[in-house]
Design a protein around this motif. Structure first.
Motif, PDB file in Angstrom:
ATOM      1  N   SER A  58       0.791  -1.227   0.000  1.00  0.00           N
ATOM      2  CA  SER A  58       0.000   0.000   0.000  1.00  0.00           C
ATOM      3  C   SER A  58       0.829   1.286   0.000  1.00  0.00           C
ATOM      4  O   SER A  58       0.268   2.363   0.182  1.00  0.00           O
ATOM      5  CB  SER A  58      -0.971   0.046   1.198  1.00  0.00           C
ATOM      6  OG  SER A  58      -1.838  -1.065   1.187  1.00  0.00           O
ATOM      7  N   ARG A  75      -6.307  -1.397   0.426  1.00  0.00           N
ATOM      8  CA  ARG A  75      -6.334  -2.847   0.581  1.00  0.00           C
ATOM      9  C   ARG A  75      -6.157  -3.217   2.030  1.00  0.00           C
ATOM     10  O   ARG A  75      -5.541  -2.488   2.805  1.00  0.00           O
ATOM     11  CB  ARG A  75      -5.266  -3.510  -0.282  1.00  0.00           C
ATOM     12  CG  ARG A  75      -3.834  -3.275   0.169  1.00  0.00           C
ATOM     13  CD  ARG A  75      -2.835  -3.811  -0.848  1.00  0.00           C
ATOM     14  NE  ARG A  75      -2.985  -5.241  -1.083  1.00  0.00           N
ATOM     15  CZ  ARG A  75      -2.375  -5.907  -2.043  1.00  0.00           C
ATOM     16  NH1 ARG A  75      -1.569  -5.259  -2.890  1.00  0.00           N
ATOM     17  NH2 ARG A  75      -2.544  -7.215  -2.191  1.00  0.00           N
ATOM     18  N   ARG A  77      -4.552  -6.424   3.615  1.00  0.00           N
ATOM     19  CA  ARG A  77      -3.837  -7.659   3.264  1.00  0.00           C
ATOM     20  C   ARG A  77      -4.299  -8.822   4.128  1.00  0.00           C
ATOM     21  O   ARG A  77      -4.363  -9.964   3.653  1.00  0.00           O
ATOM     22  CB  ARG A  77      -2.339  -7.458   3.415  1.00  0.00           C
ATOM     23  CG  ARG A  77      -1.745  -6.467   2.404  1.00  0.00           C
ATOM     24  CD  ARG A  77      -0.254  -6.336   2.590  1.00  0.00           C
ATOM     25  NE  ARG A  77       0.434  -7.555   2.201  1.00  0.00           N
ATOM     26  CZ  ARG A  77       1.539  -8.008   2.782  1.00  0.00           C
ATOM     27  NH1 ARG A  77       2.052  -7.353   3.807  1.00  0.00           N
ATOM     28  NH2 ARG A  77       2.124  -9.114   2.353  1.00  0.00           N
ATOM     29  N   VAL A  82      -9.297  -5.866  -1.620  1.00  0.00           N
ATOM     30  CA  VAL A  82      -8.953  -4.565  -2.160  1.00  0.00           C
ATOM     31  C   VAL A  82     -10.251  -3.776  -2.349  1.00  0.00           C
ATOM     32  O   VAL A  82     -11.284  -4.351  -2.717  1.00  0.00           O
ATOM     33  CB  VAL A  82      -8.222  -4.698  -3.510  1.00  0.00           C
ATOM     34  CG1 VAL A  82      -7.919  -3.335  -4.096  1.00  0.00           C
ATOM     35  CG2 VAL A  82      -6.943  -5.492  -3.323  1.00  0.00           C
TER      36      VAL A  82
END
Length: 127
Positions: A58, A75, A77, A82
């Motif tokens: 990011s 996003r 993770r 996303v």
């Protein structure tokens, strides 16, 4: 095998907002979590075009000029998801929006650099 599921599309009036989501599933740990992600769109009768991309961590984002200042890509993770926050929508934003997972750690505006694609979600902006 990686699967990307896009959602959040719909019908909105000019000036409205929508938030698209793209959830990754399947054998994703070494793929979507560590790779760049992107959003593209395709309007009827037009070619697919780049919208936005975000790097694996990011720290880098890039937008098409047509959406800069109105759209925000992000996003999560941990959730392998996303997002595309779309504000100040106008009829020219009407299209099917696709999310994609890049082959590399950083995303790109080039569709050929993406290995996996979602099925698309329809966004319609009425005037």
């Amino acid at each position: 095998h990686v699967q990307l599921q896009a959602s959040g599309g719909g019908l909105v009036q000019t000036g409205g907002s929508l938030r698209l989501s793209c959830a990754a599933s399947g054998r994703t740990v070494s793929t979507t979590s560590n790779n760049g992600m992107g959003w593209f769109r395709q309007a009827p009768g037009k070619e697919r075009e780049f919208v936005a991309t975000i790097s694996w961590n990011s720290d880098s984002t890039h937008y098409a000029d047509s959406v800069k200042g109105r759209f925000t890509i992000s996003r999560d993770r941990a959730k392998r998801t996303v997002y595309l926050q779309m504000n100040s929508l106008n009829p020219e934003d009407t299209a099917v929006y696709y999310c994609a997972a890049s082959r590399y750690a950083y995303g790109s505006s080039e569709a050929g650099r993406y290995a996996y694609w979602g099925q698309g979600t329809q966004v319609t902006v009425s005037s």
